[in-house]
Enzyme design. Sequence first.
Site, mmCIF file in Angstrom:
data_model
loop_
_atom_site.group_PDB
_atom_site.id
_atom_site.type_symbol
_atom_site.label_atom_id
_atom_site.label_comp_id
_atom_site.label_asym_id
_atom_site.label_seq_id
_atom_site.Cartn_x
_atom_site.Cartn_y
_atom_site.Cartn_z
ATOM 1 N N ASP A 1 10.789 -35.409 67.861
ATOM 2 C CA ASP A 1 10.981 -36.363 66.837
ATOM 3 C C ASP A 1 11.572 -37.719 67.281
ATOM 4 O O ASP A 1 12.635 -37.827 68.064
ATOM 5 C CB ASP A 1 12.030 -35.416 65.746
ATOM 6 N N GLU A 16 15.161 -38.382 67.393
ATOM 7 C CA GLU A 16 15.892 -37.754 68.916
ATOM 8 C C GLU A 16 16.059 -38.717 69.897
ATOM 9 O O GLU A 16 16.630 -38.541 70.920
ATOM 10 C CB GLU A 16 15.273 -36.470 69.126
ATOM 11 N N ASP A 74 13.170 -30.996 65.010
ATOM 12 C CA ASP A 74 13.134 -31.938 66.148
ATOM 13 C C ASP A 74 12.327 -31.914 67.271
ATOM 14 O O ASP A 74 12.104 -32.776 67.899
ATOM 15 C CB ASP A 74 14.731 -31.834 66.546
#
Length: 618
Positions: A334, A337, A369
């Site tokens: 993601d 991140e 994530d």
Amino acid sequence: MPASEPVQLGRKRALPSCPNPLFLKWLTELRDEAKEKGLKIQYTYQKAINSLNKYPLPLQNAKEAKILQNFGDGICKILDEKLQRYYRENGPEASIHCLAKRAPPPGRLDNNSLAPSKKKNAAEDPAKDKGGGGGGGRKKKREYVPQKRSGGYAVLCTLYRQSQIPGSKGYMFKMELQTEAQLLCDKSFTVPELGSKYTAWSSVSTLIQKNLVTKTHNPARYSLTEEGLALAERLESAEQGTKAPEGDREEEEGEKEEGENPGVVDLTCSDEDDDEKEEERIHPAEKLSCAAQTGSEVDERSSAGKTQDSHTATRKQNGGCLLPGTYDIILCVDFIETTGGSHHRKQELVKELQRNRVNFDIRKLNVGDFLWVAREKVAPVPGQLRAPVGRELVLDYVIERKRMDDLCGSIIDGRFREQKFRLKRCGLRKPVYLVEECGTAASHLSLPETTLQQAIVNTQVVDGFFVKRVQDVRESAAYLTVMTRYLTKLYQNCTLTCRSRELEGDLVDEEERGIRSCSLISFAEFNHGAIKNKCQTVREVFARQLMQISGLSGDKAAAILEQYSTPHSLLTAYERCASEAEKEKLLSSIRYGKLKRNLGPALSRTVYQLYCTQGALS
């Protein structure tokens, strides 16, 4: 109609010309000027032109045009200035509702705009002018048939093939439609060609306008209409080698003659249709001359088409599956991140993954994530800048990463429970919580460390998530590296098929029979279905309301929803209870979770007080 009255036969009345030709002329000039300069306001002018063409009444000044769509203060001010200048040059009594006879009103076809040769022929043959014998009169409008390997052709064929798959959901999202249709099209669906702003996706507006494709919901879902299904079936049969559909060649030549008339300006078409219509209006002789001049380019394009045709045939032969060796396992990270917050720490994760030679991709994930996709291997096509986009299926593993300080904040503001709820219903069967310990930093958090540790244990024991504890970012990257290599080996001999989230309830639980499931969701459908702020059903909103109650987890909310799917059904059940005590205990015997425990009288009483207490809660 009574039988005694004769049936009136004759030509249809011609459409009246625009009652505001002067405003239309000025808007056309403004649009063309903006188009030459490459300004985006040209689209605003085009929308105003379309609105003005539909308005049947004469306007006395530009202020009256404010009632029309796409007429703002800016456009009205410009038109008013032009109108004042027009009155100064032509006198205050000059008419603004008609133009000189030498030029037809812009944006409308008029009988006077016929080419001289056509008017001469009409005068010599009155029978043709009256629509009588000799095959004269207005020609039948040619049926729209997209050219082979054009954007419209690819979209129709892709939607048709998807509709023929057993258990098909009947529609496709934009991303998956673009990915599948790209194999049937020579132009890119995402990148415009050099010197043009149009992509193959631009033709979808034409398909919608001609009632061949419908666009519904948000995110958009595209599906075929009955007319589109019939046309797509003919295109598909032509692809298989039967007779190809053809339009009316005479009408095509007739449209070309009208298109060559410099006195006619057609403003009824959208800008996105220009490329396709220009391609349709090229005379066959002109096509041959173009082919003679650019023979090498045509050869390259035909070879590219053959390459894609063979690839499409191979995919069809495989039944739409991804066979072993035809895909790569890619880690998706993601973008949150890698950006914002502690930039140094997030960049360290990327550097570690690069150092470990992990094949990863940074993109927007609407839930989780990290996750992994099986991406189809697609060879570059000769003559094209970018290689076609391969299909992507999401593996059943999704990771939510939490540092202790982030875990503390998410518990306080309620995100922790909501994220677990969304992870459970995202369609992936193996959710993982990756917890990064803070060490001594945990003593400075607003919640006791014992509370955070208890929340982690509950996530694993009660909610059924796999929890992996690591010390820092470097260990997180190491875990992601090991997982990527493990999944690459796990799926290396698997044939992957695409499944729909809507059919999850109909799937047989293969894991209970000792068989690893290889039916996966496409990435486009997964990511669209996980949008946080999308339109929600009453059931989903009710679930969110219940989960705001302290102690009422996702499993407990799901158990209540099985009995009462909406607040109305729950309130109706309360009304049927004979006493107050019975109302308080209505939900106490509902069983939840794997252990099938009772919800209990305390939570049942709390829910009753929340929904049935008159006035403010104490």
